[in-house]
Design an enzyme around this catalytic site. Structure first.
Site, PDB file in Angstrom:
ATOM      1  N   GLY A 688       0.820  -1.197   0.000  1.00  0.00           N
ATOM      2  CA  GLY A 688       0.000   0.000   0.000  1.00  0.00           C
ATOM      3  C   GLY A 688       0.857   1.250   0.000  1.00  0.00           C
ATOM      4  N   CYS A 689       0.248   2.363  -0.395  1.00  0.00           N
ATOM      5  CA  CYS A 689       0.990   3.621  -0.500  1.00  0.00           C
ATOM      6  C   CYS A 689       1.410   4.141   0.874  1.00  0.00           C
ATOM      7  CB  CYS A 689       0.161   4.660  -1.243  1.00  0.00           C
ATOM      8  SG  CYS A 689      -1.544   4.806  -0.639  1.00  0.00           S
ATOM      9  N   TYR A 690       0.442   4.251   1.793  1.00  0.00           N
ATOM     10  CA  TYR A 690       0.780   4.638   3.162  1.00  0.00           C
ATOM     11  C   TYR A 690       1.826   3.684   3.738  1.00  0.00           C
ATOM     12  CZ  TYR A 690      -3.115   7.945   4.191  1.00  0.00           C
ATOM     13  OH  TYR A 690      -3.969   9.017   4.260  1.00  0.00           O
ATOM     14  N   ALA A 691       1.616   2.384   3.486  1.00  0.00           N
ATOM     15  CA  ALA A 691       2.467   1.362   4.104  1.00  0.00           C
ATOM     16  C   ALA A 691       3.897   1.440   3.600  1.00  0.00           C
ATOM     17  CB  ALA A 691       1.887  -0.026   3.846  1.00  0.00           C
ATOM     18  N   THR A 692       4.069   1.734   2.308  1.00  0.00           N
ATOM     19  CA  THR A 692       5.420   1.827   1.753  1.00  0.00           C
ATOM     20  C   THR A 692       6.215   2.915   2.451  1.00  0.00           C
ATOM     21  OG1 THR A 692       4.755   0.981  -0.413  1.00  0.00           O
ATOM     22  CG2 THR A 692       6.741   2.339  -0.331  1.00  0.00           C
TER      23      THR A 692
END
Length: 871
Positions: A688-692
């Site tokens: 995920g974008c946040y997760a990256t």
């Protein structure tokens, strides 16, 4: 095999100075004592301030780069650091940038000699006075009126620069008269124009020893006291001849020289390239004159001196990083070659070269025996006149590839770029070549750049290039796996030295990297964009060594309607080795795909059955599932069903969260997940974008966690997708910020799962379109400094082209449209046991589409960053 030449390498054609050992990183006050002129209390540099500036400079490169250049620059007398020529246009348009750069140098104890002109300003003043500027052969014709105007102007511009520096806390001394002695260049032709005959070095040395930057104008005087005009470029060249600095810098609005295609030339090595360059049709006018003049200058200076043409905003990057930023011009070195020991003029000198930096009590005897071996066997040696570099190649014979038997390069050899010259010569004469390197060799990254493939065996790496036959590669690998360096027999000097120094030890096979489609990679530490080893990144990029696919990959995109799908289409359109064969969208079926120019593609509404049948027929190399969470399972199962029926194994990349917690899938974050796993994978869960951004912002500190990290994340509304909702309603978001899923968000679980440490995540959405900002508060289990933490991050992400560690907290507006993650801030509280780190990411690129393409490159067998604009 190779001697431990601990150096850093300059990008591509450039190689620079020796890497600073740990014990030398502090740059102690004793460094100042090495200088050849005296220093005073006024100019002694406070180490705390110096350390702060080193940290700030690290925003343009790594701390190691900055320190190694400081070590180099402070190893010579102060006036021999650099001569910087400042054009009049720079004083008018870039005065603040120039002074900021000079302040950096001054604060770390470096004192360049500045000489400036004022040509554009003089032209304007003369025109205002009704005097038309006259030039002959590019030289200003100077009469008494012109000289009077020029003198007043030069004094005014000099004072402006000095005053600006003083305002910024930099002591500067105007040296406007008596600095250059001159005769008339040609009084009848050019009037009051001088040819420099001498430089007042004492005044420069005195200014520097008293703690002042010397600021010179390009005015000269005859022995009779007549003032003469001198071109600022000429004045800078004469200063350089008198002072013999390490660097001569020409500040330019353009920031360098440019080739026929408009690309900035990174480096020119004159001994090898000058004749070729001057024969090129595009080398004309100012470019031709500049190269010619610089060659004439460097021919009169020590070989270690180089010239840089650079924009003032990039001065720190040019001076303090391996990559530089403008055009670097140096003499380089022409190579010689010998095929017989009798062709060497001094065999004792050859023995000394072969034994230097080699360890072992029997090294001298081993080298003697090696020379006896060379007497009886064909070889070709490549070296420069000073023997700063020596390579010996044994030619190919029946059943054996050509072998680079030994290579030794001194610090000076790296400084003058002979390593690249040697490999250029090797590739011209040897279509294929094999060589071995110690796994801890600090130049390992450079050797990776020269190779097509490699294999690792306990402490040693074997490289090769130019071997096209797969059977030959397999045979070579098997031989090395079983025998190590011993497979090269007596031809390998390092193997002989090792045998002489110790008994053979049992060796075990480690990972290998080859040109196979999905090779298992060795755990090497390769640094970033300019090809030098850092030995700090446990999972370095594989770069072009991953390139093995010999045809374009056929891609099918399922769910192409959303923002991420559109970004991925644009990336694939510009990728040299990928083709979109199918795009599926229920809403857009039947319409032409816009933004894709390789061929006409029409949207389809593919069913799982269609996908199964296409997989059976082996029509697709990579399926990209760009569908909402919980939707792609039927399509994934269809691919699996098609695989069972045909044996064809395409790659599946899922952009949703459906498989991020499934251990049968490979999690696709190459910077943190072993790249070898992604290379071998056939089903990849895109993070995920946040997760990256959160993982990259926390991961280096996981071993030092003293509690739960808290992540305050804010995303642009594109992260809420295209389906209308309050979270992507611009009117609702104006003057507003919307929190959501403040506990238990899927990215909270995703990050915690991947890091192996619980985190708290609080997402918000704001009014901008794209880009995420994380503010991450991290408790520490011990007291740490901001500098230590930042260095930890720089080391961990060394070589990563999609992660940039910066000094200040990064901003969202600067990350939009960029393909990586920026990490900065590194604010530590007064206890030293809590740090706040900020990270930014474009949620549609590295947060989704770019990350997908990076994984596709790895899994399909292309260079990791192919088709991706790097940071």
């Amino acid at each position: 095999m190779y001697s431990a030449c601990a150096v850093a390498l300059r990008a591509g054609a450039r190689r620079v100075v020796r890497r600073v050992p740990k014990s030398a990183r502090a740059l102690p006050r004793a460094a100042a004592a090495r200088r050849q002129i005296s220093t005073t209390a006024a100019r002694s540099t406070d180490l705390t301030t110096r350390g702060m500036i080193v940290q700030t400079l690290s925003s343009v490169g790594s701390k190691r780069e900055v320190q190694q250049y400081l070590s180099l620059f402070t190893s010579v007398s102060s006036q021999r650091f650099a001569v910087i020529k400042v054009g009049g246009a720079i004083l008018t348009d870039y005065l603040d940038e120039l002074c900021a750069a000079l302040k950096f140098l001054y604060t770390v104890g470096l004192y360049p000699v500045i000489v400036h002109g004022a040509g554009p300003q003089l032209n304007r003043l003369l025109e205002d006075a009704g005097v038309e500027p006259q030039f002959e052969e590019g030289i200003r014709v100077t009469d008494a009126k012109t000289l009077r105007v020029a003198r007043d102007l030069f004094l005014q511009e000099n004072l402006k620069l000095v005053n600006k520096l003083e305002e910024m806390g930099v002591h500067a001394q105007p040296l406007t008269t008596g600095m250059f002695r001159a005769d008339y260049l040609n009084k009848e032709k050019w009037g009051l124009v001088g040819k420099v005959t001498g430089v007042n070095k004492q005044a420069i040395e005195t200014a520097i020893s008293n703690g002042y930057l010397p600021i010179l104008t390009s005015m000269a005087e005859t022995d009779d006291g007549q003032i003469l005009n001198v071109n600022a470029d000429v004045a800078a060249a004469e200063l350089a001849r008198a002072l013999e600095p390490l660097k001569v810098v020409y500040l330019s609005e353009k920031g360098g020289l440019f080739d026929a295609g408009g690309q900035k030339i990174s480096a020119i090595n004159l001994d090898e390239e000058y004749e070729h360059l001057m024969s090129q049709a595009w080398v004309k006018y100012g470019t031709r004159l500049k190269i010619k003049e610089i060659k004439e200058l460097l021919d009169t200076l020590p070989r270690t001196t180089s010239v840089a043409i650079i924009h003032p905003e990039e001065l720190q990057k040019e001076l303090f990083t391996d990559s530089g930023a403008g055009t670097l011009i140096r003499r380089g070195s022409k190579l010689q070659a010998s095929t017989s020991l009798s062709e060497f003029k001094d065999l004792e000198a050859l023995k000394s070269v072969l034994i230097r930096d080699r360890e072992g009590p029997d090294a001298k005897e081993t080298v003697e025996k090696y020379l006896d071996f060379l007497k009886e066997n064909p070889f070709k040696a490549y070296f420069d006149s000073s023997m700063n570099a020596l390579a010996i190649v044994l030619p190919a014979s029946e059943g054996r590839q050509a072998t680079l038997a030994t290579l030794t390069i001194t610090k000076s050899g790296w400084l003058t770029n002979i390593a690249d010259n040697i490999f250029t010569a090797l590739k011209k004469e040897h279509p294929s070549l094999v060589w071995t390197v110690k796994e801890d060799d600090e130049n390992l990254g450079w050797f990776f750049d020269k190779a097509d493939g490699s294999i690792t065996r306990q402490g040693d790496v074997m490289f090769w290039y130019g071997i096209e036959n797969g059977d030959e590669i397999v045979k070579l690998m098997k031989d090395f796996t079983e025998n190590g360096r011993a497979m090269l027999g007596n031809s390998n000097l390092e193997s002989r030295l090792r045998q002489a120094a110790s008994k053979p030890a049992a060796q075990q096979v480690r990972g290998y990297s080859t040109l196979a489609r999905r090779p298992a990679l060795p755990k090497f530490s390769i640094s970033n964009r300019r090809g030098y080893l850092t030995q700090t990144n446990p999972n370095p990029p594989v770069g072009k060594q991953n390139a093995s696919m010999d045809r374009p990959a056929r891609v099918a995109l399922i769910g192409a309607r959303g923002y991420t799908g559109q970004e991925l289409i644009r990336l694939i359109d510009s990728h040299p080795n990928m083709e979109l064969h199918h795009v599926s969208s229920r809403e857009l079926a039947g319409k032409k795909l816009e933004g894709y120019n390789k061929q006409e593609v029409i949207y389809e509404n593919l069913s799982p059955e269609d996908v199964r049948d296409m997989e059976k027929r082996g029509e697709i190399d990579c399926w990209v599932m760009a569908l909402p969470n919980g939707v792609c399972k039927p399509f994934v199962e269809a691919v699996w069903e098609g695989r069972k029926a045909s044996g064809h194994k395409s790659v599946i990349i899922d952009l949703s969260a459906d498989y991020r917690f499934d251990n049968k899938w490979t999690y696709g974050l190459p910077e943190l997940v072993q790249r070898s796993n992604i290379i071998q994978a056939t089903q990849i869960a895109n993070p995920g974008c946040y997760a990256t951004a959160a993982q990259l912002g926390i991961s280096p500190l996981v071993p030092h966690l003293g509690g739960m990290p808290h992540v305050f994340g804010v995303s642009g509304y594109s992260g809420a997708g295209t389906k209308p909702s309050p979270k992507n309603d611009v009117e609702n978001l104006t003057n507003n910020i919307i929190p959501y899923s403040l506990t238990g968000h899927i990215h909270e679980r995703e990050v915690s799962s991947q890091l192996g440490a619980e985190i708290a995540f609080m997402p918000h959405v704001a009014v901008w379109f794209r880009g995420i900002h994380h503010t991450i508060s991290i408790p520490l289990n011990k007291s740490m400094t901001s500098r230590d933490i930042r260095q930890l991050y720089q080391d961990r992400y060394a070589g990563e082209k999609l992660v940039k560690v910066v000094g200040e907290a990064p901003s969202v507006k600067n990350i939009g449209g960029k393909h990586g993650v920026e990490i900065g801030g590194f604010e530590v509280d007064k206890s030293g046991r809590r740090v706040v780190i900020c990270a930014t990411i474009d949620n549609l690129l590295k947060g989704a589409a770019t990350q997908c393409l990076q994984n596709m490159n790895l899994a399909l067998g292309y260079a990791e960053y192919e088709g991706i604009p790097t940071m």
